[in-house]
Design a protein around this motif. Structure first.
Motif, PDB file in Angstrom:
ATOM      1  N   THR A  60       0.854  -1.186   0.000  1.00 57.19           N
ATOM      2  CA  THR A  60       0.000   0.000   0.000  1.00 57.19           C
ATOM      3  C   THR A  60       0.896   1.245   0.000  1.00 57.19           C
ATOM      4  O   THR A  60       1.810   1.337   0.814  1.00 57.19           O
ATOM      5  CB  THR A  60      -0.879   0.015   1.261  1.00 57.19           C
ATOM      6  OG1 THR A  60      -1.592  -1.217   1.307  1.00 57.19           O
ATOM      7  CG2 THR A  60      -1.874   1.156   1.231  1.00 57.19           C
ATOM      8  N   VAL A  61       0.637   2.145  -0.913  1.00 57.95           N
ATOM      9  CA  VAL A  61       1.401   3.390  -0.944  1.00 57.95           C
ATOM     10  C   VAL A  61       0.424   4.555  -0.788  1.00 57.95           C
ATOM     11  O   VAL A  61      -0.489   4.713  -1.592  1.00 57.95           O
ATOM     12  CB  VAL A  61       2.189   3.539  -2.257  1.00 57.95           C
ATOM     13  CG1 VAL A  61       3.020   4.825  -2.218  1.00 57.95           C
ATOM     14  CG2 VAL A  61       3.101   2.345  -2.487  1.00 57.95           C
ATOM     15  N   ASN A  62       0.613   5.305   0.270  1.00 57.86           N
ATOM     16  CA  ASN A  62      -0.240   6.463   0.556  1.00 57.86           C
ATOM     17  C   ASN A  62      -1.719   6.067   0.530  1.00 57.86           C
ATOM     18  O   ASN A  62      -2.560   6.770  -0.037  1.00 57.86           O
ATOM     19  CB  ASN A  62       0.041   7.605  -0.426  1.00 57.86           C
ATOM     20  CG  ASN A  62       1.491   8.038  -0.373  1.00 57.86           C
ATOM     21  OD1 ASN A  62       2.131   7.936   0.680  1.00 57.86           O
ATOM     22  ND2 ASN A  62       2.024   8.490  -1.485  1.00 57.86           N
ATOM     23  N   GLY A  63      -1.988   4.888   1.108  1.00 58.22           N
ATOM     24  CA  GLY A  63      -3.368   4.430   1.245  1.00 58.22           C
ATOM     25  C   GLY A  63      -3.920   3.694   0.045  1.00 58.22           C
ATOM     26  O   GLY A  63      -5.051   3.208   0.080  1.00 58.22           O
ATOM     27  N   GLU A  64      -3.122   3.599  -1.003  1.00 62.96           N
ATOM     28  CA  GLU A  64      -3.617   2.959  -2.219  1.00 62.96           C
ATOM     29  C   GLU A  64      -2.889   1.643  -2.448  1.00 62.96           C
ATOM     30  O   GLU A  64      -1.661   1.573  -2.361  1.00 62.96           O
ATOM     31  CB  GLU A  64      -3.362   3.910  -3.399  1.00 62.96           C
ATOM     32  CG  GLU A  64      -4.217   3.628  -4.610  1.00 62.96           C
ATOM     33  CD  GLU A  64      -3.867   4.596  -5.757  1.00 62.96           C
ATOM     34  OE1 GLU A  64      -3.883   4.163  -6.911  1.00 62.96           O
ATOM     35  OE2 GLU A  64      -3.563   5.775  -5.459  1.00 62.96           O
ATOM     36  N   ARG A  65      -3.639   0.595  -2.728  1.00 59.83           N
ATOM     37  CA  ARG A  65      -3.055  -0.724  -2.973  1.00 59.83           C
ATOM     38  C   ARG A  65      -2.329  -0.723  -4.327  1.00 59.83           C
ATOM     39  O   ARG A  65      -2.917  -0.336  -5.341  1.00 59.83           O
ATOM     40  CB  ARG A  65      -4.187  -1.752  -2.979  1.00 59.83           C
ATOM     41  CG  ARG A  65      -3.707  -3.170  -2.975  1.00 59.83           C
ATOM     42  CD  ARG A  65      -3.729  -3.709  -1.551  1.00 59.83           C
ATOM     43  NE  ARG A  65      -3.176  -5.048  -1.523  1.00 59.83           N
ATOM     44  CZ  ARG A  65      -2.329  -5.449  -0.585  1.00 59.83           C
ATOM     45  NH1 ARG A  65      -1.964  -4.623   0.376  1.00 59.83           N
ATOM     46  NH2 ARG A  65      -1.878  -6.683  -0.601  1.00 59.83           N
ATOM     47  N   ARG A  66      -1.066  -1.114  -4.354  1.00 57.99           N
ATOM     48  CA  ARG A  66      -0.320  -1.145  -5.618  1.00 57.99           C
ATOM     49  C   ARG A  66       0.243  -2.534  -5.837  1.00 57.99           C
ATOM     50  O   ARG A  66       0.784  -3.145  -4.919  1.00 57.99           O
ATOM     51  CB  ARG A  66       0.842  -0.137  -5.594  1.00 57.99           C
ATOM     52  CG  ARG A  66       0.438   1.283  -5.255  1.00 57.99           C
ATOM     53  CD  ARG A  66      -0.632   1.872  -6.142  1.00 57.99           C
ATOM     54  NE  ARG A  66      -0.202   2.119  -7.497  1.00 57.99           N
ATOM     55  CZ  ARG A  66       0.045   3.334  -7.993  1.00 57.99           C
ATOM     56  NH1 ARG A  66      -0.071   4.407  -7.225  1.00 57.99           N
ATOM     57  NH2 ARG A  66       0.403   3.468  -9.241  1.00 57.99           N
TER      58      ARG A  66
END
Lengths: 211, 733
Positions: free
Chosen positions: A49-55
């Motif tokens: 998760t990067v800055n709340g976003e799943r990557r």
């Protein structure tokens, strides 16, 4: 200020600059412009998760977390100053702790939560530490700045968690937020422009506000 | 606009915006990671390839052969471009060594190949497979050993003399004759050199990290043998430079050649270890200073000689420059001698000349004051001069060194300094104070700008000026806002693009004063265009304020002038002979307090103060930051910074940020800066001068003098590391 036009210019100009090329007279070459695809190494799938976003990414195992962020996710706020763990410009937060993103491989971070400078705040919605850096002029060229800011946010949490430093005199007493503690704990983040005096003032103000 | 008479009252003098403590306008972008630096330009429609540089493993010699077979076969590799493959490239005007080696190797880590691959990891791995067979030759790498072979430089350093130094020194009742050394130093800015190159037909665009857009554009065109008009350079954000990005560097050349071969945009960044040996550095010096004085403290004879080295075709470190101007004295001489060294190219680093020159001179002055039994502050004041000592008919445009010294002494508590070296001890700490003058010349460089006014009343400034952390975006916005009577948030500033008018660029502490003067000139033209468009008779009596244009009772909105079409004005400031008739320099005083650990010899900086006199301060926030940053660099010069030469193999050994020690947070205390309230109308319409390099000149010597005051140990070889102190420290009981 009005936008200096950096971002909007870039897209247009890059579109103009297509990949068509010519050979310049007088410059022969040994090179052949065809990609060698033989024996390409298999990648590894990684998801974080990067800055709340799943990557989700498939990466060369040699890819550092820093290059995964910059070259694959295009989050270029995290800077590559030395790629050796010596300057701190690449500092990001991994599960809330500060890490030199150049010294850790991306594939080691499956399932981790990563926060970069982009995740702390935006130009019209600054994190208190970002706002304090602007107010105290805690930067000049700006290249170490994202690392300084990420580092300082995590550093204050470390003091709060009573993790001692080299200059902590009494290991049994609660850790204090003093200029000496801040300077010691921030020494992994080099600023060649020499904004240290102002950075310490910015951090002190934020720490005071928190306390 | 030609500036050849001292400035009179002009719109800048209103100081509604200029001179105000305005926070950096690019602050929100920089603190949130949204400012885009060279390596970061990204267009999703492009497939970028990655270039990785191969540097020479020898310092001097020839390449017998380069075998790229294994590299070429490595996974992901698109192209391998070698220096013997591209043939001889022309050298740009500003470079001493070639940026892409060729058969002849001029220095260690000179670029000899670039490997291009689909990913950074593949390019790096393949670069390690390039096999090079060298024929190594013996080189000269040791300045001290080469000193006696040094000659008078062909360019960039003539001897100077006035009166009869030898006779006056011979008969002076009090004398000093000492030798000082300064080491090679590295700029070590945080952003390594980086470029992305993309070809569109015969046109080349390079996103890079450059202090001087037009120099890069010109030299890149020369190197590639193409028309300058076909080269477009972009560098709107620069992660520090300090001189390392004044001149075209290898990353831009390699990216351009690699992109041509790969037939797509290529990104090249120099790895951190390449910064020390592939690029330029501040050359080491050996300096001899002789001073003779009367017993009342007046200097009667002063001589400064300096030896430095560089590659063939290079120049000397002009370390004697300030000694020609800083102190009075009828009989004087300076000389520079240049040795041939086969180390990487020596070139400008922040305050070239004065920075290392003041490191030596200001220790010598401290030593001389002691021999005379005079206070070092007073000794400097006694020897102040208001005229060029070599040409007494030529005055300084404005000089208030004395007030800097006096103000500083008072603010710092100089009267509490122990007169006896080693006379103050606090626990394990020997405590001392030191002072040094600050001095750096004010340089004037032509600078152009274009200013647009649109129907919304937004003013846009375009100039190829760069902001390397200096605050250009902010002070340029302030200048345009002041000139056109609009709030600063109605001004957009666009920098670092070769399509914009050529500016002074950032270097030699001339950028702030000269680039804003260029914007001033363009704004005067825009004011005239506005007056004409709105039907005012002449622009001179007009008042531009609060977004309005006023003459007597008649008032109209500024935006109205652009209601039909955008109004554009362009001009350039050019400087006349005022720099010849008047010596233009900037002045200051540095005060430093140190503690030296009596057992280990470790030096800690406890307090620092700089008092600066540099004309009008355009923005006290950004100007102060320039000075504290320079003071920090001075701490490094005093205590830790030294590129260590391998005198056998000919390279700088400590080529990374772990071994080349720049100051970190823990090394730097709170820093105080004061500016004298002054203007210099002879400098420019802005009445400002440079500040960014002044802040460095003298800092290291003030620290060295403080260490002497603390310990009684005089170290004349920088940096002052603990091994140089430990033998002289008192016995521990």
């Amino acid at each position: 200020m009005q936008t200096p036009g950096a971002l909007d210019i870039s897209r247009r100009d890059l579109l103009v600059a297509s990949a068509a090329t010519v050979t310049v007279a007088g410059a022969g070459s040994l090179a052949h412009a065809k990609t060698n695809t033989s024996a390409a190494p298999a990648g590894t799938k990684v998801s974080f998760t990067v800055n709340g976003e799943r990557r989700e990414l498939e990466l060369d195992n040699r890819t550092t977390l820093l290059d995964a962020l910059r070259e694959h996710l295009h989050l270029t706020g995290t800077k590559k100053g030395c790629d050796h763990g010596q300057c701190g410009a690449c500092t990001v937060l991994v599960d809330g702790r500060r890490v030199n993103a150049c010294l850790t491989l991306a594939v080691m971070h499956d399932g981790d939560e990563i926060t970069t400078i982009e995740g702390l705040g935006q130009p019209d919605n600054l994190h208190p530490m970002q706002a304090a850096f602007v107010k105290h002029d805690g930067f000049q060229c700006g290249f170490c700045t994202p690392g300084q800011i990420c580092s300082s946010v995590a550093m204050l949490d470390e003091i709060k968690a009573n993790i001692p430093s080299h200059v902590t005199a009494d290991l049994t007493a609660p850790s204090e937020i003093t200029p000496a503690e801040i300077r010691e704990r921030m020494s992994g983040n080099i600023c060649r422009c020499g904004a240290y005096s102002n950075i310490v003032e910015a951090i002190t103000e934020v720490a005071g506000r928190k306390a | 606009m030609r500036f050849d008479k001292p400035a009179t009252t002009n719109p800048i003098d209103q100081l509604k915006v200029v001179g105000q403590p305005i926070h950096r306008v690019d602050g929100p972008l920089k603190t949130t990671g949204r400012a885009v630096y060279a390596y970061e330009w990204h267009d999703p429609n492009n497939r970028y390839a990655y270039g990785y540089v191969v540097g020479s493993a020898i310092a001097k010699g020839r390449i017998k052969s380069i075998d790229v077979t294994a590299a070429r076969r490595a996974p992901g590799v698109i192209a391998v471009v070698t220096s013997d493959g591209v043939g001889e490239l022309k050298k740009g005007k500003y470079n001493t060594a070639k940026l892409f080696g060729g058969r002849e190797i001029q220095h260690y880590h000179q670029a000899i190949a670039v490997v291009v691959a689909e990913t950074f990891e593949e390019a790096r791995a393949a670069a390690a497979l390039v096999k090079v067979d060298y024929i190594e030759e013996k080189g000269a790498f040791d300045l001290a050993a080469a000193k006696d072979t040094a000659v008078k430089p062909e360019e960039g350093g003539s001897d100077s003399a006035a009166g009869d130094f030898d006779a006056a020194f011979e008969t002076a009742p009090v004398k000093l004759d000492q030798v000082y050394t300064t080491p090679d130093q590295s700029h070590a800015m945080m952003e390594p050199h980086a470029s992305i190159a993309a070809w569109n037909g015969e046109e080349l665009t390079v996103w890079t990290s450059s202090q001087m857009i037009d120099w890069w554009r010109t030299d890149l065109a020369t190197t590639l043998g193409i028309d300058k008009a076909k080269v477009h350079v972009m560098s709107p954000f620069v992660g520090g430079g300090f001189g390392a990005k004044l001149f075209l560097r290898a990353d831009a050349v390699l990216a351009a050649l690699a992109a041509r071969e790969a037939k797509r945009p290529v990104k090249v960044a120099l790895p951190r270890p390449f910064l020390m040996n592939n690029t330029t550095h501040r050359p080491a010096t050996i300096q001899r200073i002789r001073i003779g004085a009367e017993r009342d403290g007046r200097i009667t004879a002063i001589a400064h000689e300096s030896w430095s080295g560089d590659l063939p075709g290079g120049g000397p470190e002009v370390a004697v420059q300030q000694t020609r101007l800083l102190y009075a004295g009828e009989n004087r001489m300076t000389a520079m001698r240049l040795a041939t060294l086969d180390l990487p190219e020596g070139n400008a680093m922040r305050a070239p000349g004065e920075a290392p020159g003041m490191m030596a001179l200001e220790i010598a002055i401290d030593e001389m004051a002691e021999r005379l039994g005079h206070d070092p502050v007073e000794f400097r004041i006694v020897n102040d001069t208001q005229v060029d000592p070599e040409n007494p008919e030529r005055p300084f445009s404005h000089r208030n060194l004395v007030a800097c010294l006096r103000t500083g002494a008072e603010r710092f508590g100089w009267q509490d300094r122990s007169k006896q070296p080693g006379g103050r001890r606090e626990g394990n700490w020997l405590v001392g104070m030191g002072v040094a003058s600050a001095f750096r010349n004010n340089l004037l460089v032509p600078s152009g700008a274009r200013v647009r006014l649109d129907r919304e009343g937004i003013v846009t400034v375009e100039t190829d000026m760069t902001d390397i952390g200096t605050g250009s975006y902010t002070i340029i916005a302030q200048t345009a806002a002041e000139m056109l009577g609009v709030p600063i948030d109605k001004v957009a500033v666009r920098l670092g693009d070769s399509r914009f008018p050529v500016s002074s660029g950032s270097g030699g502490q001339f950028g702030g004063n000269c680039s804003t003067a260029g914007v001033y000139a363009a704004c005067i033209k825009l004011r005239e265009a506005v007056a004409q468009r709105l039907g005012f008779n002449n622009a001179e009596g007009l008042v531009f304020a609060r977004g309005e244009v006023r003459a007597g009772e008649r008032s109209m909105s500024l935006a109205q002038a652009a209601s039909d079409e955008v109004l554009v004005a362009e001009d350039r400031i050019e400087f006349g002979k005022l720099a010849e008739t008047h010596q233009q320099s900037t002045f200051g005083a540095h005060f430093v307090e140190v503690g030296v650990d009596v057992a280990t010899g470790e030096t800690r900086i406890r307090r620092m103060l700089a008092v600066c006199a540099a004309g009008r301060i355009l923005n006290p926030i950004t100007a102060r930051s320039q000075v504290i940053g320079a003071m920090t660099m001075g701490v490094g010069a005093a205590l830790s910074e030294e590129l260590v030469v391998d005198k056998e193999r000919g390279f700088f050994v400590n080529h990374d940020l772990a071994a080349y020690e720049v100051p970190v947070h823990a090394d730097v205390p709170h820093q105080e800066v004061a500016f004298l309230d002054e203007t210099d109308p002879i400098s420019s319409p802005m009445k400002a001068k440079g500040i960014a390099e002044l802040g460095l000149c003298g800092v290291a010597a003030a620290a060295a003098n403080a260490i002497y005051n603390a310990t009684g140990i005089r170290v004349r070889d920088y940096p002052i590391t603990l091994d140089k102190l430990i033998k002289g420290l008192p016995e521990l009981s």
